[in-house]
Write a protein that holds these residues in place. Sequence first.
Motif, PDB file in Angstrom:
ATOM      1  N   GLU A  80       0.725  -1.140  -0.432  1.00 36.38           N
ATOM      2  CA  GLU A  80       0.358   0.214  -0.097  1.00 36.38           C
ATOM      3  C   GLU A  80       0.105   1.141   0.202  1.00 36.38           C
ATOM      4  OE1 GLU A  80      -1.910   1.664   3.660  1.00 36.38           O
ATOM      5  OE2 GLU A  80      -3.774  -0.015   2.863  1.00 36.38           O
ATOM      6  N   GLN A  81       1.358   1.261   0.771  1.00 35.31           N
ATOM      7  CA  GLN A  81       3.093   1.908   0.863  1.00 35.31           C
ATOM      8  C   GLN A  81       3.734   2.677   0.192  1.00 35.31           C
ATOM      9  OE1 GLN A  81       5.183   1.348   3.805  1.00 35.31           O
ATOM     10  NE2 GLN A  81       4.495   2.691   5.473  1.00 35.31           N
ATOM     11  N   LYS A  82       3.693   1.771  -0.841  1.00 34.55           N
ATOM     12  CA  LYS A  82       4.616   1.586  -2.178  1.00 34.55           C
ATOM     13  C   LYS A  82       3.928   2.219  -3.430  1.00 34.55           C
ATOM     14  CE  LYS A  82       6.560  -1.863  -1.327  1.00 34.55           C
ATOM     15  NZ  LYS A  82       7.388  -3.820  -1.899  1.00 34.55           N
ATOM     16  N   ARG A  83       2.531   1.902  -3.801  1.00 31.22           N
ATOM     17  CA  ARG A  83       1.340   1.943  -4.385  1.00 31.22           C
ATOM     18  C   ARG A  83       0.775   4.023  -4.151  1.00 31.22           C
ATOM     19  NH1 ARG A  83      -2.237  -0.855  -3.123  1.00 31.22           N
ATOM     20  NH2 ARG A  83      -1.611  -3.217  -4.098  1.00 31.22           N
TER      21      ARG A  83
ATOM     22  N   ARG B 288       6.554   7.141 -15.358  1.00 29.63           N
ATOM     23  CA  ARG B 288       7.150   5.805 -15.074  1.00 29.63           C
ATOM     24  C   ARG B 288       7.817   6.093 -13.524  1.00 29.63           C
ATOM     25  NH1 ARG B 288       4.738   4.554 -19.209  1.00 29.63           N
ATOM     26  NH2 ARG B 288       5.562   3.148 -20.829  1.00 29.63           N
ATOM     27  N   VAL B 289       7.488   5.298 -13.625  1.00 29.00           N
ATOM     28  CA  VAL B 289       8.134   5.130 -12.066  1.00 29.00           C
ATOM     29  C   VAL B 289       8.865   3.299 -11.184  1.00 29.00           C
ATOM     30  CG1 VAL B 289       7.787   5.581  -9.366  1.00 29.00           C
ATOM     31  CG2 VAL B 289       6.232   6.908 -10.665  1.00 29.00           C
ATOM     32  N   LEU B 290       9.783   3.939 -10.633  1.00 28.12           N
ATOM     33  CA  LEU B 290      10.729   2.859 -10.156  1.00 28.12           C
ATOM     34  C   LEU B 290      11.078   2.919  -9.149  1.00 28.12           C
ATOM     35  CD1 LEU B 290      11.776  -0.301 -10.635  1.00 28.12           C
ATOM     36  CD2 LEU B 290      13.999   1.257 -11.483  1.00 28.12           C
ATOM     37  N   ILE B 291      10.530   1.607  -8.219  1.00 28.40           N
ATOM     38  CA  ILE B 291      10.729   1.224  -6.731  1.00 28.40           C
ATOM     39  C   ILE B 291      11.838   0.753  -6.041  1.00 28.40           C
ATOM     40  CG2 ILE B 291      10.247   1.634  -4.683  1.00 28.40           C
ATOM     41  CD1 ILE B 291       7.820   2.450  -5.738  1.00 28.40           C
ATOM     42  N   SER B 292      12.927   0.954  -6.468  1.00 30.52           N
ATOM     43  CA  SER B 292      13.888  -0.621  -6.005  1.00 30.52           C
ATOM     44  C   SER B 292      13.940  -0.519  -4.666  1.00 30.52           C
ATOM     45  CB  SER B 292      15.511  -0.011  -6.578  1.00 30.52           C
ATOM     46  OG  SER B 292      15.505  -0.176  -7.654  1.00 30.52           O
ATOM     47  N   GLU B 293      14.047  -1.287  -3.774  1.00 28.40           N
ATOM     48  CA  GLU B 293      14.082  -1.413  -2.099  1.00 28.40           C
ATOM     49  C   GLU B 293      15.525  -2.211  -2.019  1.00 28.40           C
ATOM     50  OE1 GLU B 293      10.533  -3.270  -0.302  1.00 28.40           O
ATOM     51  OE2 GLU B 293      10.112  -4.208  -1.937  1.00 28.40           O
ATOM     52  N   VAL B 294      16.460  -1.478  -1.185  1.00 28.63           N
ATOM     53  CA  VAL B 294      17.685  -1.655  -0.678  1.00 28.63           C
ATOM     54  C   VAL B 294      17.633  -1.929   0.965  1.00 28.63           C
ATOM     55  CG1 VAL B 294      19.805  -1.075   0.214  1.00 28.63           C
ATOM     56  CG2 VAL B 294      18.477   0.256  -2.047  1.00 28.63           C
ATOM     57  N   PRO B 295      18.521  -3.836   0.824  1.00 28.47           N
ATOM     58  CA  PRO B 295      17.896  -4.027   1.890  1.00 28.47           C
ATOM     59  C   PRO B 295      19.113  -3.611   2.774  1.00 28.47           C
ATOM     60  CG  PRO B 295      19.362  -5.848   0.743  1.00 28.47           C
ATOM     61  CD  PRO B 295      19.045  -4.625  -0.595  1.00 28.47           C
ATOM     62  N   LYS B 296      18.450  -3.464   4.347  1.00 29.00           N
ATOM     63  CA  LYS B 296      18.935  -2.810   5.654  1.00 29.00           C
ATOM     64  C   LYS B 296      20.341  -2.580   5.772  1.00 29.00           C
ATOM     65  CE  LYS B 296      14.451  -2.048   7.500  1.00 29.00           C
ATOM     66  NZ  LYS B 296      13.433  -2.055   8.821  1.00 29.00           N
ATOM     67  N   THR B 297      21.285  -4.040   5.170  1.00 27.01           N
ATOM     68  CA  THR B 297      22.544  -3.945   5.514  1.00 27.01           C
ATOM     69  C   THR B 297      23.132  -3.288   4.487  1.00 27.01           C
ATOM     70  OG1 THR B 297      22.146  -6.199   4.520  1.00 27.01           O
ATOM     71  CG2 THR B 297      21.855  -6.402   6.914  1.00 27.01           C
ATOM     72  N   ASN B 298      22.669  -3.328   3.306  1.00 21.57           N
ATOM     73  CA  ASN B 298      22.965  -2.674   2.230  1.00 21.57           C
ATOM     74  C   ASN B 298      23.148  -0.666   2.035  1.00 21.57           C
ATOM     75  OD1 ASN B 298      23.730  -5.566   1.627  1.00 21.57           O
ATOM     76  ND2 ASN B 298      22.611  -4.694  -0.264  1.00 21.57           N
ATOM     77  N   TRP B 299      22.873  -0.297   2.988  1.00 14.44           N
ATOM     78  CA  TRP B 299      22.295   1.329   3.021  1.00 14.44           C
ATOM     79  C   TRP B 299      23.253   1.738   3.835  1.00 14.44           C
ATOM     80  CZ3 TRP B 299      17.687   3.812   0.310  1.00 14.44           C
ATOM     81  CH2 TRP B 299      17.998   5.100   0.729  1.00 14.44           C
ATOM     82  N   GLY B 300      24.128   2.734   4.409  1.00 11.08           N
ATOM     83  CA  GLY B 300      24.531   3.046   5.330  1.00 11.08           C
ATOM     84  C   GLY B 300      24.493   4.642   5.846  1.00 11.08           C
TER      85      GLY B 300
END
Length: 63
Positions: A15-18, A40-52
């Motif tokens: 729902e949030q991504k929508r 066009r909209v692209l959402i890329s989800e990043v793992p929390k371990t990969n976000w500093g």
Amino acid sequence: MPFAQIHILEGRTEEQKRAVIEKVTQALIEALDAPQQAVRVLISEVPKTNWGIGGVSAKDLGR
């Protein structure tokens, strides 16, 4: 054709991504006078371990 790429931490609901897709699309329509079908909209989800943040992973910060 306007293209928006959004990077977010994993864990958001469908729902949030929508809502992000809808609101970013509307913003581009208004700002660029673009037809809705061209946006066009692209959402890329990043793992929390990969976000500093400040040298520490988002996972280690409890985000």
